[in-house]
Structure formats: structure tokens, C-alpha cells
Design an enzyme around this catalytic site. Structure first.
Site, mmCIF file in Angstrom:
data_model
loop_
_atom_site.group_PDB
_atom_site.id
_atom_site.type_symbol
_atom_site.label_atom_id
_atom_site.label_comp_id
_atom_site.label_asym_id
_atom_site.label_seq_id
_atom_site.Cartn_x
_atom_site.Cartn_y
_atom_site.Cartn_z
ATOM 1 N N TYR A 1 9.024 14.233 15.810
ATOM 2 C CA TYR A 1 9.283 12.892 15.277
ATOM 3 C C TYR A 1 9.660 11.936 16.408
ATOM 4 O O TYR A 1 9.142 10.819 16.495
ATOM 5 C CB TYR A 1 10.395 12.945 14.231
ATOM 6 N N ASN B 1 4.934 0.582 8.118
ATOM 7 C CA ASN B 1 6.141 1.277 7.692
ATOM 8 C C ASN B 1 5.883 2.732 7.303
ATOM 9 O O ASN B 1 6.802 3.544 7.296
ATOM 10 C CB ASN B 1 6.747 0.529 6.493
ATOM 11 N N THR C 1 18.115 6.819 2.895
ATOM 12 C CA THR C 1 16.855 6.899 2.172
ATOM 13 C C THR C 1 16.537 8.372 1.968
ATOM 14 O O THR C 1 17.362 9.240 2.250
ATOM 15 C CB THR C 1 15.721 6.228 2.977
ATOM 16 N N LYS D 1 7.690 8.337 17.691
ATOM 17 C CA LYS D 1 8.339 7.031 17.796
ATOM 18 C C LYS D 1 8.315 6.510 19.237
ATOM 19 O O LYS D 1 8.193 5.298 19.460
ATOM 20 C CB LYS D 1 9.774 7.111 17.254
ATOM 21 N N THR E 1 0.831 -1.201 0.000
ATOM 22 C CA THR E 1 0.000 0.000 0.000
ATOM 23 C C THR E 1 0.865 1.250 0.000
ATOM 24 O O THR E 1 1.980 1.261 0.531
ATOM 25 C CB THR E 1 -0.946 0.035 1.213
ATOM 26 N N SER F 1 9.660 1.620 14.033
ATOM 27 C CA SER F 1 9.942 2.754 14.905
ATOM 28 C C SER F 1 11.261 3.362 14.451
ATOM 29 O O SER F 1 11.453 3.642 13.268
ATOM 30 C CB SER F 1 9.980 2.288 16.360
#
Length: 272
Positions: free
Chosen positions: A148, A83, A183, A152, A32, A134
Site C-alpha cells: 500500500y 479516490n 472509515t 501511494k 462512479t 494519496s
């Protein structure tokens, strides 16, 4: 045994790398993303092994519908990987109400909706594995990433409680804690607050710490995820990369020393 794996945020980064690794192993994958066009190459290569579904995890009803479609399409749901998420870069004082709410909405509530949708199916099966992505920043923190960090840490608390709640149903929960990876977390996927100049030195120090040596190769995580989804007794927590565990050990040693130094004050606060 072929597994059916549901993964959010599958169009890029870790999500796409892991999706392809599961498909190569022979698993069925429900992938997804807000935009599934980036998955067309995998659909072309793997055909009926992969089901792509457009999904904004912030939409609770859509999240439940996606999980339902996954079960109907492949007949079962073995692994769910939460994710989807992004980073908000900026000092706590800088975050607008919308930025703060959007960060928590996606990273925490999006994960919660998918988890809630999957649990009844896994309870009925008497087996399942929920994997929450996480971060090492769910155990320790960095400045200029406060919102952020908060999301987490919320995932950590929610998921550890969840693991105790569902253990008797045959459902495993694992919290995966990557350190920094190359990334687009800090670029294309990130959002940034409007700067208050007073915090510029703090941010400069943060960005200087993101060196090539401290960041891992995203592709190298696929082997760990394949192993994690194959073992009978997966761990509650798994670090990805070389940086997280030593960092956490150092920080917790410092915390223990401070807590011990305040032990007398703490014990007197018991009142009896």
C-alpha cells in the site's frame, strides 16, 4: 460557479461523503463505483445533479468511456477526484503475486487511466483540477503496509511530475494526504495477506497504533474538500487531519540528519 466533479470510489467512505457535500453546494457530480446501488439515495434526493456510472477503474477502456460520458452529460469537466483504492495489509514477504499486482493495478493504474482520460478534455477547456487521493503513507511509511505504501509513493511521484507538465495548460494538480480515519479502510475495504507468524509482533504493534485518538472523523473532511475545489490556486499537497504533518516533519528531520551524516560519502561518489 457550479462545477462538474467526477469522482471514483463514490459509493462509501470519503467518496460518498464528498459526493454529498458537492451536491449540497449545488455542483453537478459524476459518481462512479463498482456498485452504484449505494448511491440511490443521493440520486433520489438530487436528481439531475448527479450521474452515477458503474466503473472498475482497472479497466482502461471503461475509464475512458466514463470520462467521455461525464463530459457529454454535463458539457464540461472541472474537477476529477481519483479516490478509488484499497489497502493490502501484510508484510512484504507475505504478499502473493496476485495480491501485489491487484493492489498496484487499482491504486496506481486505475488512477492513471482516469487521469489520462481527463487530461485532453481539460487541455481543450484550458482549465481543470485533478485531485489524487494519496495518504500520509505516500510521504512516510508503516510496516505491514508495504505494498500500500508503495502505491501511494508512486502516486506522489506521478502526480508531482504531472503538475509540472500540465501547469501551462491551466490544469492544477493536488495530492491529498489523509492520516488515519474511521472509515472501513482497515475492515470492509481491506484485504489481508496469508500470515507468516514471524511477522505477528510487527502487525500487533501496527494495529495497536490505530487508536481512537489517532483517527479522524471522515465527515470532517468535507469542508476541506469543498474549499480545495473552490480556490483559484490550490496547493500541490494537502494533509487531512492533525497527525500527518507533525509525523512527516519528525520523519524528515530524522532523514535529513542521516543524509547530512553521510554527506562526505555522497559527495565523493560524484567522482569530480
Amino acid at each position: 460557479m457550479t462545477k462538474t466533479i467526477f469522482i471514483t470510489g463514490a459509493s462509501k467512505g470519503f467518496g460518498k461523503i464528498w459526493t454529498e457535500a458537492f451536491l449540497k453546494r449545488g455542483d453537478n457530480v459524476v459518481a462512479t463505483a463498482r456498485n452504484t446501488d449505494a448511491l440511490s439515495d443521493l440520486v433520489k434526493q438530487y436528481g439531475k445533479q448527479i450521474l452515477t456510472l458503474p466503473l472498475n477503474v482497472n479497466d482502461r477502456e471503461a475509464s475512458f468511456t466514463a470520462i467521455k460520458k461525464a463530459k457529454e452529460h454535463f458539457g464540461r469537466l472541472d474537477v476529477v477526484i481519483n479516490n478509488a483504492g484499497y489497502g493490502l495489509f501484510g508484510a512484504v514477504e507475505e504478499a502473493s503475486e496476485k495480491e501485489a499486482r491487484d493492489q498496484i493495478e487499482t491504486n496506481v493504474f486505475g488512477l492513471l487511466w482516469i487521469t489520462q482520460a481527463a487530461l485532453p478534455i481539460m487541455r481543450e477547456q484550458g482549465k481543470g483540477h485533478i485531485i489524487q487521493i494519496s495518504s500520509a503513507l505516500g510521504v512516510v511509511t508503516l510496516p505491514a503496509l508495504g505494498l500500500y505504501n508503495a502505491t501511494k509513493w508512486a502516486i506522489e511521484g506521478l502526480s508531482e511530475s504531472l503538475a509540472a507538465e500540465v501547469k501551462g495548460f491551466g490544469i492544477d494538480v493536488t495530492i491529498v494526504e489523509p492520516n488515519g480515519y474511521s472509515t472501513d479502510f482497515g475492515s470492509g475495504s481491506a484485504t489481508h495477506t496469508t500470515a507468516i507468524p514471524a511477522y505477528d509482533p510487527v502487525k500487533a504493534a501496527l494495529y495497536a497504533g490505530f487508536t481512537e485518538d489517532s483517527t479522524g472523523l471522515p465527515e470532517a473532511t468535507a469542508e476541506a474538500m469543498l474549499k480545495l475545489t473552490a480556490v483559484e490556486n490550490p496547493p500541490l499537497r494537502l494533509f487531512l487531519g492533525k497527525v500527518g504533518l507533525p509525523w512527516v516533519k519528525q520523519v524528515y528531520a530524522e532523514r535529513m540528519a542521516v543524509w547530512e551524516s553521510w554527506k562526505e560519502v555522497s559527495e565523493k561518489a560524484q567522482g569530480k
